[in-house]
Design an enzyme around this catalytic site. Structure first.
Site, PDB file in Angstrom:
ATOM      1  N   SER A  20     -45.364 -10.118   0.900  1.00  0.00           N
ATOM      2  CA  SER A  20     -44.276  -9.905  -0.064  1.00  0.00           C
ATOM      3  C   SER A  20     -43.630  -8.533   0.121  1.00  0.00           C
ATOM      4  CB  SER A  20     -44.819 -10.047  -1.486  1.00  0.00           C
ATOM      5  OG  SER A  20     -45.918  -9.183  -1.683  1.00  0.00           O
ATOM      6  N   HIS A 153      -8.869 -25.785 -27.218  1.00  0.00           N
ATOM      7  CA  HIS A 153      -8.660 -26.816 -26.172  1.00  0.00           C
ATOM      8  C   HIS A 153      -7.730 -26.310 -25.071  1.00  0.00           C
ATOM      9  CE1 HIS A 153     -10.167 -29.706 -29.270  1.00  0.00           C
ATOM     10  NE2 HIS A 153      -9.454 -28.919 -30.067  1.00  0.00           N
ATOM     11  N   SER A 274      -4.056 -11.983   0.697  1.00  0.00           N
ATOM     12  CA  SER A 274      -4.352 -13.136   1.537  1.00  0.00           C
ATOM     13  C   SER A 274      -3.974 -12.798   2.970  1.00  0.00           C
ATOM     14  CB  SER A 274      -3.545 -14.342   1.045  1.00  0.00           C
ATOM     15  OG  SER A 274      -3.384 -15.273   2.094  1.00  0.00           O
ATOM     16  N   LYS A 280       0.442 -12.879  -2.000  1.00  0.00           N
ATOM     17  CA  LYS A 280      -0.685 -13.129  -2.906  1.00  0.00           C
ATOM     18  C   LYS A 280      -1.467 -11.896  -3.305  1.00  0.00           C
ATOM     19  CE  LYS A 280      -2.676 -16.750  -3.647  1.00  0.00           C
ATOM     20  NZ  LYS A 280      -3.717 -17.764  -3.465  1.00  0.00           N
ATOM     21  N   GLU A 287     -13.384 -13.832  -9.875  1.00  0.00           N
ATOM     22  CA  GLU A 287     -13.957 -15.091  -9.387  1.00  0.00           C
ATOM     23  C   GLU A 287     -15.422 -14.920  -9.018  1.00  0.00           C
ATOM     24  OE1 GLU A 287     -10.981 -17.193  -6.612  1.00  0.00           O
ATOM     25  OE2 GLU A 287     -10.220 -15.158  -6.860  1.00  0.00           O
TER      26      GLU A 287
HETATM   27  N1  ARG Z   1     -48.238  -9.473  -4.070  1.00  0.00           N
HETATM   28  C1  ARG Z   1     -48.918 -10.075  -5.167  1.00  0.00           C
HETATM   29  C2  ARG Z   1     -47.875 -10.599  -6.163  1.00  0.00           C
HETATM   30  O1  ARG Z   1     -46.775 -10.204  -6.076  1.00  0.00           O
HETATM   31  C3  ARG Z   1     -49.815  -9.100  -5.826  1.00  0.00           C
HETATM   32  C4  ARG Z   1     -50.957  -9.695  -6.532  1.00  0.00           C
HETATM   33  C5  ARG Z   1     -51.904 -10.284  -5.555  1.00  0.00           C
HETATM   34  N2  ARG Z   1     -53.068 -10.740  -6.175  1.00  0.00           N
HETATM   35  C6  ARG Z   1     -53.949 -11.516  -5.550  1.00  0.00           C
HETATM   36  N3  ARG Z   1     -55.002 -11.864  -6.208  1.00  0.00           N
HETATM   37  N4  ARG Z   1     -53.789 -11.906  -4.307  1.00  0.00           N
HETATM   38  O2  ARG Z   1     -48.186 -11.381  -7.024  1.00  0.00           O
END
Ligand code: ARG
Length: 461
Positions: A20, A153, A274, A280, A287
């Site tokens: 992560s 409306h 544009s 334009k 948007e």
């Molecule tokens: N990277 C993990 C998360 O975002 C951290 C917690 C990980 N915990 C574990 N028991 N593997 O959730």
């Protein structure tokens, strides 16, 4: 970090699905703040020595410097921000670095970091929403008496003032701030010290870390603490409602800037041209504010689905909480900035607005009300007579105030000259003096109240 039980390294695919660090590096500063509070507590309770804590604290400070200056190397093999920082700490402080994780788990660590990040973000959003409110209130004050068509409306209904219309959004935004404040108050409890799920046998002081990190108190149940993501859900829900408001306003800007409406123009700074049609000027920022609503709602929906079937306590599914939340709250922040810029630069074509306000018999209700007030007609009869007068005007292709008195009297003989005083759009708007109504006097008072309450630009109420 957990290699003791393992004989071989993870498969590359395992690393890819598991890591992560590419997104949770955003939590680096929160992670360091949490670790500093934790180690100070470990020293205060005698779980580690003062010297060990000082070495760890100094190492964490050095890592903070490396992260802030961009010299820190993040490694996917170390999975996440928590282990990246801890591994670097070991390089700096040696084996004693391993004492930092006493009485702690990544489960309470990530719950803490994510809460801290969301809390910071709520504070930023609050200031930004206040800035947008201020821009709207200042515009509203400047245009408290400029008349525009009010719609139901999307059909012309009754004249309203432009300031009144803008203040409607100030009210919505204030509720958004209230919802974020509520979410903040509820999230402001410290999960640190819940450890993996069951708490810890070490004599920790959770009040101390709570205080150090600006929390009101420690969370009361360790299982809940590590498995709860309500704080993210609530914030995303509040963000989604705010995005609804911004999107509705964005849609109005798109409509109003179209040549068919021609009510307002945006500045060069917040429009694009544009590549093929030289004439334009496109309201792209509006948007995109409208369009980004999709990903904000999407993040809420995604996290609701991630959480819905999870047994207590932590499951790795919960790692999916971050990317969408980061993206949604940053998108909202960008939308608020864009909207504030557009509003500040917005120019009115007051003449066109006024003209549109008077079209389509927008003062028919004023005529009906006059028949009630002056001739004592029951409102339903007045409504019917006015309908016939509108039909007469439509047949002659004129506005209501262009009908002759004789034409009017053909429908209702008791109508006198005085009726013409209520048919103008300014009179109509000015007559709506009921509390919360569109009369310029009301709007001026309310806009001034907001400007006073929000304070000068750059401050947040
Ligand atoms: N990277 C993990 C998360 O975002 C951290 C917690 C990980 N915990 C574990 N028991 N593997 O959730």
């Amino acid at each position: 970090m957990w290699g003791g039980r393992f004989q071989s390294a993870p498969h590359a695919i395992m690393e890819e699905i598991n890591a992560s660090i590419d997104f949770d590096r955003k939590l680096a500063l929160q992670d360091i703040a949490g670790s500093k509070a934790h180690v100070a507590m470990l020293a205060a309770t005698g779980i580690v020595t003062r010297e060990q804590a000082d070495a760890i604290g100094a190492g964490l400070e050095r890592i903070r410097g490396e992260i802030e200056s961009g010299t820190f190397t993040f490694s996917r093999a170390l999975e996440d921000i928590h282990m990246n920082i801890e591994a670097r700490l070991a390089e700096i402080a040696g084996p004693d670095a391993g004492r930092l994780h006493t009485a702690r788990s990544r489960n309470d660590q990530v719950a803490l970091d994510f809460r801290l990040w969301i809390r910071d973000t709520i504070d930023t959003l609050d200031g930004q929403i206040a800035g947008l409110q201020r821009a709207l209130a200042e515009k509203a004050l400047a245009h408290a008496a400029d008349v525009m068509p009010g719609f139901t409306h999307l059909q012309t209904a009754q004249p309203v003032t432009f300031g009144h219309h803008l203040l409607a959004y100030v009210e919505m935004l204030d509720r958004d701030r209230g919802r974020l404040r509520d979410a903040r108050a509820r999230l402001n409890e410290n999960p640190l010290g819940s450890a993996a799920l069951a708490g810890t046998s070490f004599p920790i002081d959770r009040e101390m870390t709570a205080h150090a990190l600006g929390f009101d108190r420690p969370t009361a149940n360790s299982l809940d603490s590590v498995s709860d993501r309500d704080f993210a859900l609530e914030t995303l829900a509040a963000a989604s409602i705010c995005a609804v408001h911004l999107s509705r306003f964005a849609e109005e800007i798109v409509l109003w800037t179209s040549p068919q409406f021609g009510f307002v123009t945006l500045s060069d700074a917040f429009t694009t041209g544009s590549s093929i049609m030289p004439q334009k000027r496109n309201p792209d920022a509006a948007e995109l504010v409208r369009g980004k609503t999709g990903r904000i709602f999407g993040a809420l929906q995604a996290l609701l689905v991630v959480m819905k079937g999870l047994p207590l306590a932590y499951s790795k599914d919960m790692q999916e909480d971050k990317e969408g939340t980061f993206d949604a709250l940053q998108s909202l922040s960008l939308c608020l900035a864009a909207m504030t810029g557009m509003v500040r630069d917005l120019k009115l074509d007051a003449g066109r607005m006024r003209e549109a306000a008077g079209a389509s018999y927008a003062t028919a209700t004023d005529l009906a009300d006059w028949l009630v007030r002056r001739l004592g007609l029951p409102f339903r009869e007045a409504h019917h007579a006015t309908g016939r007068l509108v039909a007469a005007a439509a047949a002659r292709q004129v506005a209501l105030d262009q009908l002759s008195l004789a034409d009017m009297q053909a429908v209702e003989p008791r109508i006198g000259e005085e009726v013409f005083t209520v048919l103008g759009v300014e009179q109509s708007a000015a007559s709506r003096t009921s509390y919360g109504g569109t009369a310029p006097a009301n709007v001026r008072e309310q806009a001034q109240r907001w400007v006073d309450r929000l304070g000068p630009a750059g401050t947040s109420a």
